[in-house]
Design an enzyme around this catalytic site. Sequence first.
Site, short mmCIF file in Angstrom:
data_model
loop_
_atom_site.label_atom_id
_atom_site.label_comp_id
_atom_site.label_asym_id
_atom_site.label_seq_id
_atom_site.Cartn_x
_atom_site.Cartn_y
_atom_site.Cartn_z
N ASP A 1 -12.43 48.81 -7.08
CA ASP A 1 -11.29 48.13 -7.69
C ASP A 1 -10.04 48.33 -6.64
O ASP A 1 -9.72 49.41 -6.41
CB ASP A 1 -11.02 48.54 -8.81
CG ASP A 1 -10.04 47.76 -9.66
OD1 ASP A 1 -9.33 47.13 -9.17
OD2 ASP A 1 -10.39 47.42 -10.97
N CYS B 1 -4.93 41.10 -5.36
CA CYS B 1 -6.21 41.62 -5.50
C CYS B 1 -7.25 40.65 -4.45
O CYS B 1 -7.97 41.40 -3.98
CB CYS B 1 -6.77 41.79 -6.88
SG CYS B 1 -6.81 39.99 -7.67
N HIS C 1 -9.70 38.74 -11.71
CA HIS C 1 -9.39 39.92 -10.73
C HIS C 1 -10.67 39.75 -9.52
O HIS C 1 -11.60 39.09 -9.95
CB HIS C 1 -9.65 41.17 -11.26
CG HIS C 1 -9.32 42.38 -10.61
ND1 HIS C 1 -8.00 42.66 -10.01
CD2 HIS C 1 -10.10 43.47 -10.06
CE1 HIS C 1 -8.07 43.66 -9.24
NE2 HIS C 1 -9.05 44.00 -9.41
#
Length: 448
Positions: free
Chosen positions: A180, A56, A162
């Site tokens: 995201d 990520c 994240h």
Amino acid sequence: MSTASLYRRFLPSPPAIDFASVEGKKIFNEALQKGTMEGFFRLISYFQTQSEPAYCGLASLSMVLNSLSIDPGRKWKGPWRWFDESMLECCEPLEIVKDKGITFGKVVCLAHSSGAKVQAFRTTQSTIDDFRKYVLKCSTSDNCHMISTYHRGVFKQTGTGHFSPIGGYNAERDMALILDVARFKYPPHWIPLKLLWDAMDSIDESTGRHRGFMLISRPHREPGLLYTLSCKDESWTSIAKYLKEDVPLLVGSQHVDSIERILDVVFKSLPSNFNQFIRWMAEIRRTEDINQNLSSEEESRLDLKQELLKQVQDTELFKHVDKFLFSVGYKDNQSYVLAKTGSQGSETESDESCCSATCVKCIKGVGEDKVKAYPSGNDVFTALLLALPPQTWSGIKDQLLLQEMKQLISMVSFPTLLQQEVLHLRRQLQLLKRCQENKEDEDLSAPA
């Protein structure tokens, strides 16, 4: 035989609001009318899904760097220069990131070393009011993007730490849009800014430090026009150590009585694969583009590279390097031939000549009117020496020789273009040393 697998996750709402929902679209339109979605369009043009469950941070950064049109100075695939997760491995080997993820400090370090202008803050170094101002600032500009690192649990989502870019802001509702990068799990969604702050204001157990956010923007000019340091080859750590630690010891411990002797001491111990560490950036043209005129941007970039190469070769240090390499019979074995690639990526021939005694390659491609000069080992060596910190040479015992060396590497008389190029290389080297010493999470600032 069946295997366990997952297909997406249900987005807990509240607190999040799906970007593609009726309410999500309404929030978007409100923000668009107020001018706080300016950064969204560039980001969405380069939106990508992380290629590994723990990528990520790398996906968020490559997405932002590409949206800012920052030239990585390194090839991705074929002839193309493009940021990809696979290229962001200076601060942590990809295998480790794949297994454990990456820390906030290391993503910040990668952003710095990629040439972006970066401001990074942990929640302990900022306030929610400051964070809101920064979100508003980047949401009203297409030259500033933000990456946030947070704990998913605060949003009632599965998972822990994240990274994702912030794609916009609705000031009236005080909600931020999270783009995201784990799109296989959750879609883009709106989240209350206060909740996002709370999610960032958590401890990363791997470092014992708070999470945070970073503002990334494009520098006033390309960070490196002609040269860049690369850590693609795994031996970069030993090369960086040699340059930063061994060279100062060598010139201080051995008897050196001339500039040529200094060069001999430095180069005779230089790792053989150092040419994988410092690269030059050439421009090539595909076969089908040969008959098309260069854009003004391409012409400007090529002209600047030509001017910068000339400035390197005009330095007194280059003359010493050229003389020394000639005396030891150095042959330029680096691949400095400008290839003109066809549609399958195969190389085709171009006319090549040696412009001068320094053997700087000049290549004239098919259909080109102008002959362009490209770097060879002589000026790459010169650039490498200029990139070393000035204190590298402080151990030279002969004071007159020390002053001469300081004069050769002094940037005071250099043209602005060359000064900026040298500073970029020095910053990269300093960042690589920070990575090597595992100090990325201690210092989030750009090198001085």
